[in-house]
Design an enzyme around this catalytic site. Structure first.
Site, short mmCIF file in Angstrom:
data_model
loop_
_atom_site.label_atom_id
_atom_site.label_comp_id
_atom_site.label_asym_id
_atom_site.label_seq_id
_atom_site.Cartn_x
_atom_site.Cartn_y
_atom_site.Cartn_z
CB SER A 149 -0.87 0.01 1.25
OG SER A 149 -0.03 0.16 2.39
CE LYS A 150 0.41 6.44 -3.63
NZ LYS A 150 -0.64 5.94 -4.47
#
Ligand code: GLU
Length: 467
Positions: A246-247
């Site tokens: 994920s980010k």
């Protein structure tokens, strides 16, 4: 140096930044070439004009440079090679290995629907595929055709993947791939094939999200009469939670790691261990890695992103920087904080903090103790620490310090000892008040070192202030 014929490539699509997955792919391709004294090619796959941006190209080049993954050829840009692709499309058409297909997208969707309804694999049904003895329908007016590759109908495609082992896919599973769009522009898989062939790539090392493209690409290579490279599909990198990155964990530009204070060598060391191992070795130099790197110890399982381990490795690399490297890495971060290093031995200050820093940003934050304008401790802290007993001890220390000829860590350490003996107190009784008086903070690295670096004038002046 002997050179081998090994040639690898990193072929990013510039639709986003160079993120960790891409960087790891680039690293392994690069290391494989370097290990074999071969060549490493950088190729920008920018044919998706809508999603490719010059900013992303720039970010990828920047990321590669920061990581020190140097290429021997390129960067090639696919958008500058359309003539090559078109020539090969024409060749396949001329040889009857590709054909014009006039089915509309709606018609193709309907064919797929029909196949699905019969429980078959949804595919183009071959309406426009020429076969001996087959009569094709009438070409619809005003319709620009696509070009389809005539995929073999029987048999299977096989390759021995360097990570996954032998793989075999039945041709009946594969569609007649579109290789040119109605406007004549070549499609993704076709460009990759032509480039890998023309650029002489011997080993295609890429993420396993491309494994489905491989049998299609091999069939086209065969139709072109090209040699088939060795394929190596690297397993994914998952987040610490076992989910897709994920980010928050790694799905960001590698340049953000630069910004956050990670060293490129630490990054390389860390990325190298994502899906590859050399016994229990965790810390190794770039040179050591390229010497060791082979595909025997590539893992088949997905790798897991572990930010704590990255920090541990980074702190190791920070600790091992020499003075010059240390100053070079941290000075700009101090300037960004408006720190003033005039009159300071910057390397000595940084050395005081470097053993505890996990990132260069943390190191710069700590070092601001010296480089930021002096801020007196707040009233509460002063009231708590600078009691009359404490001031008495400080006065004794000051009187001795004033007489020092040589202001150094050693002389300050023995001055501190003398004061403690004279007053019959333990280290904190002097250590804490003197920190508060001279730095405004209760916690700092070793007092003698801090006082030595602050310098005689500053220390005596600040002691005078509180006394
Ligand atoms: N351009 C593709 C990507 O960025 C890689 C293609 C390949 O390595 O064959 O995912």
């Amino acid at each position: 140096m002997t050179t081998s014929n090994v040639k690898t490539r990193f072929a990013p699509s510039p639709t986003g930044y160079l993120h960790l997955g891409g960087a790891r792919t680039a690293l392994f391709s690069w290391a494989f070439a370097r290990h074999h004294q071969g060549q490493f090619v950088l190729r920008i796959e920018d044919t998706d004009l809508e999603r490719s941006t010059p900013e992303a190209v720039e970010a990828i080049l920047q990321g590669m440079e920061w990581l020190g993954l140097d290429h021997d050829e390129g960067p090639y840009y696919q958008t500058q090679r359309f003539d090559r692709y078109k020539a090969y499309i024409q060749q396949l058409l001329d040889e009857g290995k590709a054909y014009y297909c006039y089915s509309s997208p709606e018609e193709v969707e309907a064919m797929r629907e029909t196949a699905r309804a019969k429980g078959l694999k949804p595919k183009y049904d071959g309406t426009w595929r020429p076969e001996p003895g087959k009569t094709l329908g009438e070409i619809p007016a005003d319709r620009q055709p696509v070009v389809r590759f005539k995929n073999p109908l029987d048999g299977s495609v096989m390759w021995n993947d360097m990570v996954k082992g032998p793989i075999s896919i039945a041709n009946s599973e594969l569609d007649d791939l579109i290789i040119a769009r109605p406007d004549g522009t070549p499609t993704y898989n076709f460009c990759v094939v032509v480039d890998d062939w023309e650029m002489g790539i011997t080993h295609v090392i890429r993420g396993d999200d491309h494994v489905n493209n491989t049998p299609r690409q091999i069939n086209i290579l065969q139709a072109l009469g090209a040699e088939i490279p060795v394929y190596c599909h690297l397993p994914m990198i998952l987040g610490p939670d076992g989910q897709k990155l994920s980010k928050r964990h790694g799905a960001v530009s590698v340049m953000e790691y630069h910004h956050d204070g990670y060293l490129p060598d630490a990054m390389i060391n860390y990325l190298a261990r994502l899906g590859w191992s050399h016994g229990d070795d965790e810390i190794f130099s770039r040179e050591q890695f390229t010497e060791w790197f082979n595909t025997d110890h590539l893992s088949k399982a997905a790798a897991q992103w572990d930010p704590k381990k990255l920090n541990w490795i980074n702190s190791h690399y920070i600790k091992n920087l020499n003075d010059e490297e240390l100053v070079q890495a941290v000075q700009p971060r101090i300037e960004a904080r408006n720190g003033n290093t005039d009159g300071f031995d910057v390397a000595a200050v940084l050395n005081l903090f470097k053993d505890r820093a996990e990132t260069l940003e943390q190191l710069a934050d700590s070092a601001m103790l010296f480089f930021a304008p002096f801020k007196e401790a707040d009233e509460e802290l002063r009231a708590q620490v600078l009691t009359s007993d404490a001031l008495d001890i400080l006065a004794d220390f000051k009187a001795r310090a004033e007489k020092l000829d040589d202001w150094s860590v050693d002389t300050l350490a023995s001055t501190i000892k003398d004061t403690l003996n004279e007053k019959g107190v333990k280290m904190p009784a002097l250590g804490i008040p003197i920190r508060v008086a001279t730095t405004g903070q209760k916690q700092t690295p070793s007092v003698d070192a801090v006082l030595a670096l602050l310098g005689r004038d500053v220390v005596l002046e600040r002691l005078n202030q509180v006394l």
